[in-house]
Motif scaffolding. Structure first.
Motif, PDB file in Angstrom:
ATOM      1  N   GLY A 291      -4.842   2.926 -20.852  1.00 22.87           N
ATOM      2  CA  GLY A 291      -4.694   1.887 -19.839  1.00 22.87           C
ATOM      3  C   GLY A 291      -3.643   0.870 -20.229  1.00 22.87           C
ATOM      4  N   PHE A 292      -3.650   0.478 -21.513  1.00 22.03           N
ATOM      5  CA  PHE A 292      -2.607  -0.424 -22.007  1.00 22.03           C
ATOM      6  C   PHE A 292      -1.251   0.274 -22.034  1.00 22.03           C
ATOM      7  CE2 PHE A 292      -6.306  -2.745 -23.311  1.00 22.03           C
ATOM      8  CZ  PHE A 292      -5.909  -4.080 -23.304  1.00 22.03           C
ATOM      9  N   MET A 293      -1.268   1.574 -22.367  1.00 23.05           N
ATOM     10  CA  MET A 293      -0.010   2.314 -22.406  1.00 23.05           C
ATOM     11  C   MET A 293       0.610   2.396 -21.019  1.00 23.05           C
ATOM     12  SD  MET A 293       1.885   3.585 -24.750  1.00 23.05           S
ATOM     13  CE  MET A 293       0.623   3.480 -26.004  1.00 23.05           C
ATOM     14  N   THR A 294      -0.210   2.541 -19.975  1.00 27.85           N
ATOM     15  CA  THR A 294       0.308   2.568 -18.611  1.00 27.85           C
ATOM     16  C   THR A 294       1.034   1.271 -18.290  1.00 27.85           C
ATOM     17  OG1 THR A 294      -1.473   4.037 -17.911  1.00 27.85           O
ATOM     18  CG2 THR A 294      -0.323   2.832 -16.182  1.00 27.85           C
TER      19      THR A 294
ATOM     20  N   ALA B  74      -7.529   4.997 -13.077  1.00 31.37           N
ATOM     21  CA  ALA B  74      -6.673   4.700 -11.921  1.00 31.37           C
ATOM     22  C   ALA B  74      -6.058   3.315 -11.992  1.00 31.37           C
ATOM     23  CB  ALA B  74      -7.478   4.838 -10.634  1.00 31.37           C
ATOM     24  N   VAL B  75      -6.634   2.429 -12.782  1.00 32.34           N
ATOM     25  CA  VAL B  75      -6.161   1.050 -12.850  1.00 32.34           C
ATOM     26  C   VAL B  75      -5.706   0.750 -14.272  1.00 32.34           C
ATOM     27  CG1 VAL B  75      -6.754  -1.371 -12.491  1.00 32.34           C
ATOM     28  CG2 VAL B  75      -7.760   0.391 -11.017  1.00 32.34           C
ATOM     29  N   ALA B  76      -4.504   0.228 -14.407  1.00 24.78           N
ATOM     30  CA  ALA B  76      -3.946  -0.082 -15.721  1.00 24.78           C
ATOM     31  C   ALA B  76      -4.539  -1.369 -16.278  1.00 24.78           C
ATOM     32  CB  ALA B  76      -2.425  -0.208 -15.618  1.00 24.78           C
ATOM     33  N   ALA B  77      -4.361  -1.574 -17.576  1.00 22.68           N
ATOM     34  CA  ALA B  77      -4.849  -2.778 -18.234  1.00 22.68           C
ATOM     35  C   ALA B  77      -4.032  -3.992 -17.786  1.00 22.68           C
ATOM     36  CB  ALA B  77      -4.760  -2.623 -19.750  1.00 22.68           C
ATOM     37  N   PRO B  78      -4.642  -5.163 -17.766  1.00 18.35           N
ATOM     38  CA  PRO B  78      -3.923  -6.367 -17.341  1.00 18.35           C
ATOM     39  C   PRO B  78      -2.864  -6.795 -18.355  1.00 18.35           C
ATOM     40  CG  PRO B  78      -6.129  -6.931 -18.089  1.00 18.35           C
ATOM     41  CD  PRO B  78      -6.062  -5.433 -18.047  1.00 18.35           C
ATOM     42  N   ILE B  79      -1.763  -7.287 -17.880  1.00 24.44           N
ATOM     43  CA  ILE B  79      -0.683  -7.747 -18.745  1.00 24.44           C
ATOM     44  C   ILE B  79      -1.097  -8.989 -19.516  1.00 24.44           C
ATOM     45  CG2 ILE B  79       0.412  -9.190 -16.983  1.00 24.44           C
ATOM     46  CD1 ILE B  79       2.251  -6.989 -19.587  1.00 24.44           C
ATOM     47  N   THR B  80      -2.052  -9.738 -18.979  1.00 26.96           N
ATOM     48  CA  THR B  80      -2.509 -10.966 -19.614  1.00 26.96           C
ATOM     49  C   THR B  80      -3.493 -10.732 -20.743  1.00 26.96           C
ATOM     50  OG1 THR B  80      -4.350 -11.196 -18.075  1.00 26.96           O
ATOM     51  CG2 THR B  80      -2.254 -12.220 -17.447  1.00 26.96           C
ATOM     52  N   GLY B  81      -4.058  -9.530 -20.831  1.00 29.98           N
ATOM     53  CA  GLY B  81      -5.088  -9.262 -21.816  1.00 29.98           C
ATOM     54  C   GLY B  81      -6.440  -9.832 -21.457  1.00 29.98           C
ATOM     55  N   SER B  82      -6.569 -10.386 -20.268  1.00 25.07           N
ATOM     56  CA  SER B  82      -7.818 -11.001 -19.828  1.00 25.07           C
ATOM     57  C   SER B  82      -8.602 -10.029 -18.959  1.00 25.07           C
ATOM     58  CB  SER B  82      -7.532 -12.278 -19.034  1.00 25.07           C
ATOM     59  OG  SER B  82      -8.707 -12.775 -18.423  1.00 25.07           O
ATOM     60  N   LEU B  83      -9.879  -9.836 -19.277  1.00 21.04           N
ATOM     61  CA  LEU B  83     -10.725  -8.905 -18.547  1.00 21.04           C
ATOM     62  C   LEU B  83     -10.749  -9.209 -17.058  1.00 21.04           C
ATOM     63  CD1 LEU B  83     -12.853  -6.659 -18.359  1.00 21.04           C
ATOM     64  CD2 LEU B  83     -14.572  -8.371 -18.980  1.00 21.04           C
TER      65      LEU B  83
ATOM     66  N   MET C 188      -4.964  -6.132 -10.913  1.00 17.14           N
ATOM     67  CA  MET C 188      -4.006  -5.053 -11.155  1.00 17.14           C
ATOM     68  C   MET C 188      -3.953  -4.122  -9.945  1.00 17.14           C
ATOM     69  SD  MET C 188      -2.562  -5.570 -14.028  1.00 17.14           S
ATOM     70  CE  MET C 188      -1.821  -3.985 -14.426  1.00 17.14           C
ATOM     71  N   PRO C 189      -2.783  -3.542  -9.655  1.00 12.25           N
ATOM     72  CA  PRO C 189      -2.693  -2.609  -8.529  1.00 12.25           C
ATOM     73  C   PRO C 189      -3.663  -1.449  -8.691  1.00 12.25           C
ATOM     74  CG  PRO C 189      -0.510  -3.217  -9.289  1.00 12.25           C
ATOM     75  CD  PRO C 189      -1.470  -3.767 -10.296  1.00 12.25           C
TER      76      PRO C 189
ATOM     77  N   ASP D 279     -11.977  12.538 -16.814  1.00 11.76           N
ATOM     78  CA  ASP D 279     -11.124  11.476 -16.279  1.00 11.76           C
ATOM     79  C   ASP D 279     -10.802  11.645 -14.801  1.00 11.76           C
ATOM     80  OD1 ASP D 279     -10.873  10.812 -19.061  1.00 11.76           O
ATOM     81  OD2 ASP D 279      -9.233  12.270 -19.196  1.00 11.76           O
ATOM     82  N   VAL D 280     -10.745  12.884 -14.345  1.00  8.99           N
ATOM     83  CA  VAL D 280     -10.196  13.158 -13.015  1.00  8.99           C
ATOM     84  C   VAL D 280     -10.946  12.443 -11.886  1.00  8.99           C
ATOM     85  CG1 VAL D 280      -9.874  14.996 -11.295  1.00  8.99           C
ATOM     86  CG2 VAL D 280      -9.004  15.287 -13.627  1.00  8.99           C
ATOM     87  N   PRO D 281     -12.285  12.409 -11.881  1.00  8.05           N
ATOM     88  CA  PRO D 281     -12.936  11.722 -10.765  1.00  8.05           C
ATOM     89  C   PRO D 281     -12.508  10.266 -10.608  1.00  8.05           C
ATOM     90  CG  PRO D 281     -14.520  13.080 -11.920  1.00  8.05           C
ATOM     91  CD  PRO D 281     -13.271  13.085 -12.747  1.00  8.05           C
ATOM     92  N   GLY D 282     -12.283   9.578 -11.711  1.00 12.44           N
ATOM     93  CA  GLY D 282     -11.891   8.177 -11.629  1.00 12.44           C
ATOM     94  C   GLY D 282     -10.403   7.947 -11.544  1.00 12.44           C
ATOM     95  N   ALA D 283      -9.609   8.948 -11.920  1.00  7.15           N
ATOM     96  CA  ALA D 283      -8.154   8.761 -11.974  1.00  7.15           C
ATOM     97  C   ALA D 283      -7.404   9.473 -10.870  1.00  7.15           C
ATOM     98  CB  ALA D 283      -7.630   9.249 -13.327  1.00  7.15           C
ATOM     99  N   SER D 284      -8.064  10.356 -10.130  1.00  8.57           N
ATOM    100  CA  SER D 284      -7.338  11.194  -9.169  1.00  8.57           C
ATOM    101  C   SER D 284      -6.672  10.390  -8.069  1.00  8.57           C
ATOM    102  CB  SER D 284      -8.286  12.229  -8.559  1.00  8.57           C
ATOM    103  OG  SER D 284      -9.364  11.606  -7.887  1.00  8.57           O
ATOM    104  N   VAL D 285      -7.197   9.215  -7.744  1.00  7.10           N
ATOM    105  CA  VAL D 285      -6.579   8.398  -6.702  1.00  7.10           C
ATOM    106  C   VAL D 285      -5.175   7.950  -7.109  1.00  7.10           C
ATOM    107  CG1 VAL D 285      -7.533   6.201  -7.551  1.00  7.10           C
ATOM    108  CG2 VAL D 285      -7.001   6.466  -5.130  1.00  7.10           C
ATOM    109  N   ALA D 286      -4.874   7.979  -8.413  1.00  9.76           N
ATOM    110  CA  ALA D 286      -3.549   7.593  -8.897  1.00  9.76           C
ATOM    111  C   ALA D 286      -2.602   8.777  -9.044  1.00  9.76           C
ATOM    112  CB  ALA D 286      -3.674   6.862 -10.237  1.00  9.76           C
TER     113      ALA D 286
END
Length: 510
Positions: free
Chosen positions: A233-236, A259-268, A274-275, A296-303
């Motif tokens: 997620g951070f790598m994305t 499907a959702v990347a980690a926040p740039i701010t580091g805040s939960l 995040m988009p 992973d696919v069920p949660g990531a397939s939308v991306a």
């Protein structure tokens, strides 16, 4: 095809993956940002840590690296890191702009494994963003890719990029500093807003160290960034927002992201901003390889997005987010450092065993593809989408995706999903396997806990002697399937040889 009726308790993937990201961001102390600075603070330094009370680094390998011609060492990395903030509108296309928002002093560490003989170094360094979902530093992609790393002469570097790994979080071990104050007491992590630039500076110092050379003088040709699970997620976010600024890495492995990347701010809390979905930007000059397991696919397939000249996706049939291979290889290393505080899968007694499928074989091939691609070689082959809903009614195996011999010449049901009733959150990440033995196992109840047949009407497990009337028939089918996977680019020749040898040594057939 059968669409099995799965109850809510079995749908653990999105929840579990979300919990991992949350766990990595909880209880992270945030530094007060200094005045806005340039995009990347210069001048990090490399030093050698003291011996400390344990006499070895946290996450030091339990296996004998010397027998593979490798050595392990640790270095401290210190300097001033920059945090970033969004600049303009961020959308799902991943073309995210940032501005520098502050600076803070930091001191973290690099764990290095490299060939002892410089002649064996292949010129590529894999830099892994260490995973902290278990509230301690872990190196899941080192374990998934370990055979390819060691046999091909890569150097591997694990970076303690996140605050939980250094300062501690919810776990019994309070980070590196709590595990060995004599060794790590001087470390400073100002918070995950600065993790991205810490990771950039780690890469910079591997190319041109200011201080002792972590790579012992090995000439770096290619620098690959790698992150699995929460780190993916951070790598994305790093690929989409930071690489265009830093231009440090030559390629990226994004393994098991959501499907959702980690926040740039580091805040939960900012995860909600995040988009959704967060796709990989397609305008970079360096490649990104995204690999997803069944879990992973069920949660990531939308991306999902079409493959391009710079982005390729594989979705792996019969695989799990964590699996028996990674567990068996990694657990001795984790326990060497963490002892009884090592994170546990905590699966219910009497439930199906972990998935032992082909995830590591695919990751070996993906790594070799990425290394060549980053040096200007051909783009890896694309993979077909995987369906975890439409499953083969006879075998219980998912349909579609990258299919290696474990699923094209099957001997057991392999799935990335599992029933997590009475189990801990990590259990769901290990998937499940179900040997075909006439429904003789305790979990063969034709319900959620039965990997091969999780729904009514009951379906008997396949009979191996009918599938493969003779041992020679089974071995021949495995050999053919392995060669097809090699020809398609999904399996390496040396791994195909190992798969065929295992088939020959088995008693399957007849």
């Amino acid at each position: 095809m059968r669409i099995p009726a799965r109850s809510a308790r079995r749908s653990v993937t999105a929840t579990a993956l979300g919990a991992l990201l949350c766990g990595a961001l909880l209880h992270v102390p945030q530094a007060t940002p200094a005045a806005a600075a340039t995009a990347a603070a210069a001048g990090p330094t490399i030093t050698v840590p003291p011996a400390g009370s344990h006499g070895f680094p946290f996450l030091a390998a339990a296996e004998d690296l010397g027998s593979y011609g490798y050595t392990e060492s640790e270095y401290f990395l210190s300097g001033t890191a920059t945090s970033y903030a969004k600049s303009g509108l961020w959308t799902s296309d991943g073309r995210w702009n940032v501005r520098a928002s502050g600076t803070a002093a930091y001191k973290s560490r690099l764990l290095v494994r490299r060939p002892t003989d410089p002649a064996k170094f292949n010129g590529t360094v894999v830099v892994e963003w260490l995973n902290v979902s278990g509230q301690i530093d872990l190196s899941p992609d080192y374990w998934f890719e370990r055979d390819e790393l060691l046999r091909q002469g890569y150097a591997w570097v694990g970076v303690s990029a996140q605050a939980v790994g250094v300062n501690g979080g919810l776990g019994e071990i309070k980070g590196l500093k709590g595990w060995d104050p004599a060794r790590y007491g001087s470390l400073v992590h100002p918070g995950d807003a600065f993790a991205y630039d810490i990771f950039s500076q780690a890469g910079q110092e591997l190319r041109a160290p200011n201080g002792p050379d972590p790579l012992g003088g090995l000439p770096v040709r290619t620098l690959l960034a790698d992150g699995e699970s929460q780190s993916a997620g951070f790598m994305t976010t790093y690929v989409n927002a930071v690489q265009p600024v830093s231009k440090v890495y030559d390629g990226f492995m994004v393994h098991s992201n959501s499907a959702v990347a980690a926040p740039i701010t580091g805040s939960l809390a900012d995860t909600l901003l995040m988009p959704n979905p967060s796709r990989i930007r397609t305008d970079l000059s360096v490649p990104t390889f995204v690999v997803l397991t069944e879990t992973d696919v069920p949660g990531a397939s939308v991306a999902r997005q079409p493959d391009t000249a710079s982005v390729v996706h594989w979705e792996l049939a019969g695989t799990a987010h964590g699996d028996q291979w990674a567990y068996d290889l990694g657990q001795p290393t984790v326990e060497k450092s963490a002892g009884s505080a090592a994170p546990s899968a905590d699966c219910a007694a009497g439930s199906a065993p972990f998935n032992d499928g082909p995830g590591h074989w695919a990751m070996n091939a993906a790594l070799r593809h990425l290394a060549g691609w980053a040096r200007g070689g051909p783009r890896p082959p694309s993979g077909q989408p995987l369906s975890t809903v439409l499953r083969d009614p006879a075998t219980g195996l998912a349909t579609g995706g990258v299919r290696l011999p474990d699923v094209t010449v099957p001997t057991r049901t392999l799935t990335g999903l599992r029933d997590t009733t009475d189990s801990g959150v990590f259990c769901g990440l290990y998937g499940a396997r179900d040997p075909w033995n006439g429904d003789a196992d305790a979990w063969d109840r034709h319900d959620d806990g039965d990997p091969s047949d999780p729904s009514f009407p009951p379906t008997a497990e396949p009979v191996l002697s009918r599938l493969y009337p003779t041992h020679a028939d089974y071995v021949g089918k495995v050999r053919t399937a392995a060669q097809r996977s090699v020809d398609a680019g999904y399996l390496l020749p040396e791994d195909a040889t190992a798969i065929v040898a295992a088939a020959q040594d088995s008693g399957i057939g007849g």
